[in-house]
Design a protein around this motif. Sequence first.
Motif, short mmCIF file in Angstrom:
data_model
loop_
_atom_site.label_atom_id
_atom_site.label_comp_id
_atom_site.label_asym_id
_atom_site.label_seq_id
_atom_site.Cartn_x
_atom_site.Cartn_y
_atom_site.Cartn_z
N PHE A 179 0.83 -1.20 0.00
CA PHE A 179 0.00 0.00 0.00
C PHE A 179 0.87 1.26 0.00
CE2 PHE A 179 -1.91 3.33 2.70
CZ PHE A 179 -3.08 3.58 2.02
N HIS A 180 1.84 1.29 0.92
CA HIS A 180 2.64 2.50 1.05
C HIS A 180 3.61 2.71 -0.10
CE1 HIS A 180 1.28 2.19 5.31
NE2 HIS A 180 1.19 3.49 5.16
N PHE A 183 2.42 4.37 -3.46
CA PHE A 183 2.30 5.82 -3.65
C PHE A 183 3.49 6.38 -4.41
CE2 PHE A 183 -0.85 5.09 -0.46
CZ PHE A 183 -1.88 5.90 -0.90
N VAL A 451 -2.56 -0.09 -4.46
CA VAL A 451 -2.95 0.58 -3.22
C VAL A 451 -4.12 -0.18 -2.58
CG1 VAL A 451 -4.20 2.60 -2.36
CG2 VAL A 451 -2.12 2.91 -3.68
N LEU A 455 -4.21 -2.59 0.68
CA LEU A 455 -4.97 -2.06 1.82
C LEU A 455 -5.78 -3.14 2.52
CD1 LEU A 455 -5.57 0.53 3.25
CD2 LEU A 455 -7.35 1.02 1.60
#
Lengths: 514, 313
Positions: A179-180, A183, A451, A455
């Motif tokens: 998820f991180h 970005f 993402v 999540l």
Amino acid sequence: MSSSSSSSASSKTLRGSVALVWRTLRSMRTALVLLLLIALAAVAGSLVPQAGVSDARIAAMFRDHPFRAELYKRIGLFDVYGSWWFTFLYTLLLVSLAACLLPRTRAMIRNLRARPAPARELDGMRHYAERTISVEPDRAIRRSRRVLRRRLFRVSKSNGDPSIAADKGLAREIGSLMFHWSFFLLLIGIVYGKGTGFTGQAVIVEGGTWTEAHANYDGVIREGSFFNEDHSGVQIHVDSFTATYRPTGQPSDFVTHAELLDPQGNIVKTVDIRVNHPAEIDGVKFFQFGYGWAPVIEVRQDGKLIASGPVVCQQKPPPAGASPLQLPWDCVVKLPSLEPQVGIRFSLWPDSRGLLGLLQTGQAMPMFDVYQPVMTYTAYRGDLLADLPQGLNQLNTAAMKKWTSGTVGAGQTVDLGGGLTVSFPDLKQYTVLEVARDRGLWIVLLAAILVLVGLLPALYSSRRKIWVRAEPNGAGTVLKVGGFALQRTSQFEEEFAKLVDELARASEEKVGAS
Amino acid sequence: MNTLQLSRLSTDAFNAALFAYIAAMLGYFHFLAFGRKAVWRVASLVAYAGLAAHIGSVVARGFAAGRVPWGNMYEYSSLLSLLVVGGYLLIVEAGFKVKSLGGFALAFSVLTMAIAVTFLYVGPAPLVPALNSYWIKIHVVAAIAGSSLFALGGGVLTILYLVQDRRERSEAAAPPPIMGGSTDVDAPPHFEAGADEPVGATTSRRGLLPPAAVLDRMAYRTIAFAFPIWTFAVIAGAIWAENAWGRYWGWDPKETWSFITWVIYAGYLHARATSGWKGRRAAVIALVGFVSLLVTYYAVNLWIVGLHSYKGF
């Protein structure tokens, strides 16, 4: 000597402060504060009019509150999302994120390579149970291993010892990392796509052909900072445009019927471009954006044609409560070659009953279709002041005098006097297409998917550890089970009890001939 | 049935649902105040009846307009409150087995519906071209689901948590009568039993609100459930925007505010994992997120002009 020692001391304090900065960046608190600051900046961006979105309101602010407007401009409040401090905030957040993610990723890789570690004391654990069963330890361990595997636990290798260490829920950390990190991919996609791409608007009259090239855009074209002028050269030929309305005046459909051509002019495909249904050729997309009327106007001086062609008309925004269908379309024809110069303002009523209604009742009726179109005109004589910047549809009458006015219907010709005639042979429509190329779209989409995929386990999967030990007890075995949960600890109580039951049951089950 | 009849049926069912919700809300609050279980049972039943009528209203509206029933703010508000009530009845009441919070969830829905029917009502009509896309099914459904869950978790449950937490704190601060200089060793057993529990988890409580710790956990779970749905709604919106306007993100007010809401709730989830930010501070962030959600919905649609200002059609 002394200098070297002092330099080593200063390098030590330097290293210390670097470590401090790094530690601060890594802390969740920093990330949290940065997130909230970004939210705050975005709020500012939604309250202050932004350049490119509400330019008219910015202009109004400069007129009414010049000091405040100047201040806002200085600190970038008119372009929040492109300002240095917004960039600084999210860059800092990403740096902080990277500082936090790098060690976590390293630890994750180490953890993935390793196996669950054994534990020494099981009975001191918060979750602990013992069962006495009637099979020998080896078999109990074998069976337990199978049960844990089936339950998607990662199980330690057998090393002859009658014990197992198992864990599950690594997906939580993997998902969180995914998820991180996504970005960063998202940012790459955005920068690449916007940097190498362009967007602008094309205004094309029915029957016209438009070539995708820098000079042909209407108004502002936004080209990326790494854009190397490689406009595609593809062409679009607009056959016709159709706007349909419901009886209430609500629009129901806008369609541009067009052909897309390659740079050599060969027709590649025939398309209908609608709102929500763009057409694409060679990575360039065409989106339905707007439309309007373009009357064909011919101006003759002593019978000689001095200006002709479709003139793109525009509409003022309707006053509150009125429909744009009630308003006429305004355009301007400038005749700089005449002496004195002449400028004519036209107001087009696609349905003459609209104008009639306005004259009779003060209320224009909505014009859904073309019906005996008519234009009112006002002609001015004097100096067009062509040196001053002015829009295509603006007429600066500062140095002009009103000359004559009247109406001209479709197919008619009117005499303005002085040998000047104006004809209105045909009425066409024009379409406004948003033209864009963004090669980073698929990267952005991929990042968005990652993402979301990251999540789900990051929020919902829970980390669990289980240790099993089988100790001989007479002819049977004492099965000792310890458990540890990092998330949803209240649920684990029940999970753990069930698991222990299952382990005991499976160990005692008779399986076929074995 | 023709469009007019369907439209009337939808309005009648909407009103029936609204009145049922108001009655149920009063019942739930009565139960909260006096603890009569029979009242709760009736209130819950009435809420279910209202939910059934509400579903009927939304379905009829869809048939009347000949499209999905979430094409304007009135319809969106109706569906949002339907999901809040449904989410409460099925998740909180049937799932978490918490009886006492119905009044608050219903109060939110009643308010939303009252605003919808008073200020936002428009007759059923087909969609304008900009909204006429299959993405309306995907993007808007996710946005409604996400916002109703945020309203439940970040709004209702968080406010109740803050109220209950304050009460528990003031109770904990007052010295228990037994310790007022007494040397009595036969202290009531529950003082010992609860010694190693975190403060707030099992403190005695008057009234019927669940303990703060339980409310806190429920709020967290609901928000953690809503967050990916909201994320998906934003992504789906971006895909739709790319399709309709040629760019996936343009800092349009709606986009900006949904981003702000997203960032705030991302902050909330991180705060839960940060020492010193758990509990009240995190709850305050959730509450700010709720306010941002309301701005995203009402203020952006009604007052801030942008491509998303769907009031009216």
